[in-house]
Scaffold this motif. Structure first.
Motif, PDB file in Angstrom:
ATOM      1  N   LYS A  17       9.617   1.206   1.396  1.00  0.00           N
ATOM      2  CA  LYS A  17      10.853   1.629   2.062  1.00  0.00           C
ATOM      3  C   LYS A  17      10.940   0.959   3.437  1.00  0.00           C
ATOM      4  CE  LYS A  17      13.352   5.766   3.463  1.00  0.00           C
ATOM      5  NZ  LYS A  17      13.285   7.226   3.576  1.00  0.00           N
ATOM      6  N   ASP A  46       3.916   0.202   7.028  1.00  0.00           N
ATOM      7  CA  ASP A  46       3.287   1.462   7.362  1.00  0.00           C
ATOM      8  C   ASP A  46       2.935   2.134   6.029  1.00  0.00           C
ATOM      9  OD1 ASP A  46       3.322   4.494   7.892  1.00  0.00           O
ATOM     10  OD2 ASP A  46       3.344   3.636   9.909  1.00  0.00           O
ATOM     11  N   GLN A  47       1.769   2.727   5.935  1.00  0.00           N
ATOM     12  CA  GLN A  47       1.362   3.344   4.671  1.00  0.00           C
ATOM     13  C   GLN A  47       2.329   4.432   4.220  1.00  0.00           C
ATOM     14  OE1 GLN A  47      -2.759   4.553   4.653  1.00  0.00           O
ATOM     15  NE2 GLN A  47      -3.473   2.453   5.000  1.00  0.00           N
ATOM     16  N   SER A  48       2.960   5.110   5.159  1.00  0.00           N
ATOM     17  CA  SER A  48       3.903   6.178   4.796  1.00  0.00           C
ATOM     18  C   SER A  48       5.176   5.621   4.155  1.00  0.00           C
ATOM     19  CB  SER A  48       4.260   7.017   6.026  1.00  0.00           C
ATOM     20  OG  SER A  48       4.955   6.235   6.979  1.00  0.00           O
ATOM     21  N   ALA A  49       5.417   4.314   4.273  1.00  0.00           N
ATOM     22  CA  ALA A  49       6.594   3.689   3.664  1.00  0.00           C
ATOM     23  C   ALA A  49       6.358   3.299   2.209  1.00  0.00           C
ATOM     24  CB  ALA A  49       7.004   2.449   4.463  1.00  0.00           C
ATOM     25  N   THR A  51       5.065   4.145  -1.742  1.00  0.00           N
ATOM     26  CA  THR A  51       4.712   5.097  -2.784  1.00  0.00           C
ATOM     27  C   THR A  51       4.192   4.286  -3.963  1.00  0.00           C
ATOM     28  OG1 THR A  51       6.967   5.116  -3.655  1.00  0.00           O
ATOM     29  CG2 THR A  51       6.387   6.857  -2.103  1.00  0.00           C
ATOM     30  N   TRP A  80      -5.367  -2.145   2.016  1.00  0.00           N
ATOM     31  CA  TRP A  80      -5.058  -0.829   2.560  1.00  0.00           C
ATOM     32  C   TRP A  80      -5.966  -0.563   3.757  1.00  0.00           C
ATOM     33  CZ3 TRP A  80      -1.070   1.408   0.029  1.00  0.00           C
ATOM     34  CH2 TRP A  80      -0.750   2.728   0.331  1.00  0.00           C
ATOM     35  N   GLY A  84      -5.633   4.508   7.833  1.00  0.00           N
ATOM     36  CA  GLY A  84      -4.406   5.182   7.437  1.00  0.00           C
ATOM     37  C   GLY A  84      -3.129   4.658   8.058  1.00  0.00           C
ATOM     38  N   THR A  85      -3.199   3.527   8.760  1.00  0.00           N
ATOM     39  CA  THR A  85      -2.022   3.056   9.486  1.00  0.00           C
ATOM     40  C   THR A  85      -1.104   2.154   8.673  1.00  0.00           C
ATOM     41  OG1 THR A  85      -3.246   1.193  10.408  1.00  0.00           O
ATOM     42  CG2 THR A  85      -3.157   3.220  11.723  1.00  0.00           C
TER      43      THR A  85
END
Length: 130
Positions: A17, A46-49, A51, A80, A84-85
């Motif tokens: 995303k 960013d890892q949160s982007a 899935t 990765w 976690g960033t």
């Protein structure tokens, strides 16, 4: 914007995303070995982007990075960051493999001798200076 991709056999699918943090070609020896290729062309998100769906496996290639791949076909998908960033997504595994163009080369002091870098992009001996 959401961009999708996956592995060779289709067992892994992912969505990214937004826009990447950067898009680089890394020539370091770890990336060469991990990718089985002269370099790793990747978009950093960013890892949160991201899935990811499917059964992946990973290998800790350094204290900083896990290399993530498909358990079934072995396609190398991500680098990765263990903190976690962020995660580097291999450019060739996006459904639109031309979605992103690299903007610079890093770790060129470790590039393979026969690789010619004549694309006009900035080149850095190691990481990009801050």
């Amino acid at each position: 914007m959401i961009r999708e991709g996956g592995c060779l056999c289709g067992a892994i699918r992912f969505k990214a995303k937004g826009e990447p943090i950067n898009v680089r070609i890394c020539h370091c020896r770890n990336c060469q070995k991990a990718m089985g290729s002269p370099f790793f062309a990747r978009a950093l998100f960013d890892q949160s982007a991201l899935t990811v769906e499917g059964d992946t496996a990973s290998y800790a290639s350094s204290e900083a990075l896990d290399r993530v791949f498909c358990k079934t076909c072995g396609t190398r998908l991500f680098s990765w960051r263990r903190n976690g960033t962020a995660a580097g997504v291999a450019l060739a595994v996006f459904d639109d493999r031309n979605a992103f163009a690299p903007t610079e080369h890093i770790w060129v002091r470790e590039k393979m001798e026969w690789v010619r870098l004549d694309d006009g992009l900035p080149q850095y001996p190691e990481a990009v200076p801050l």
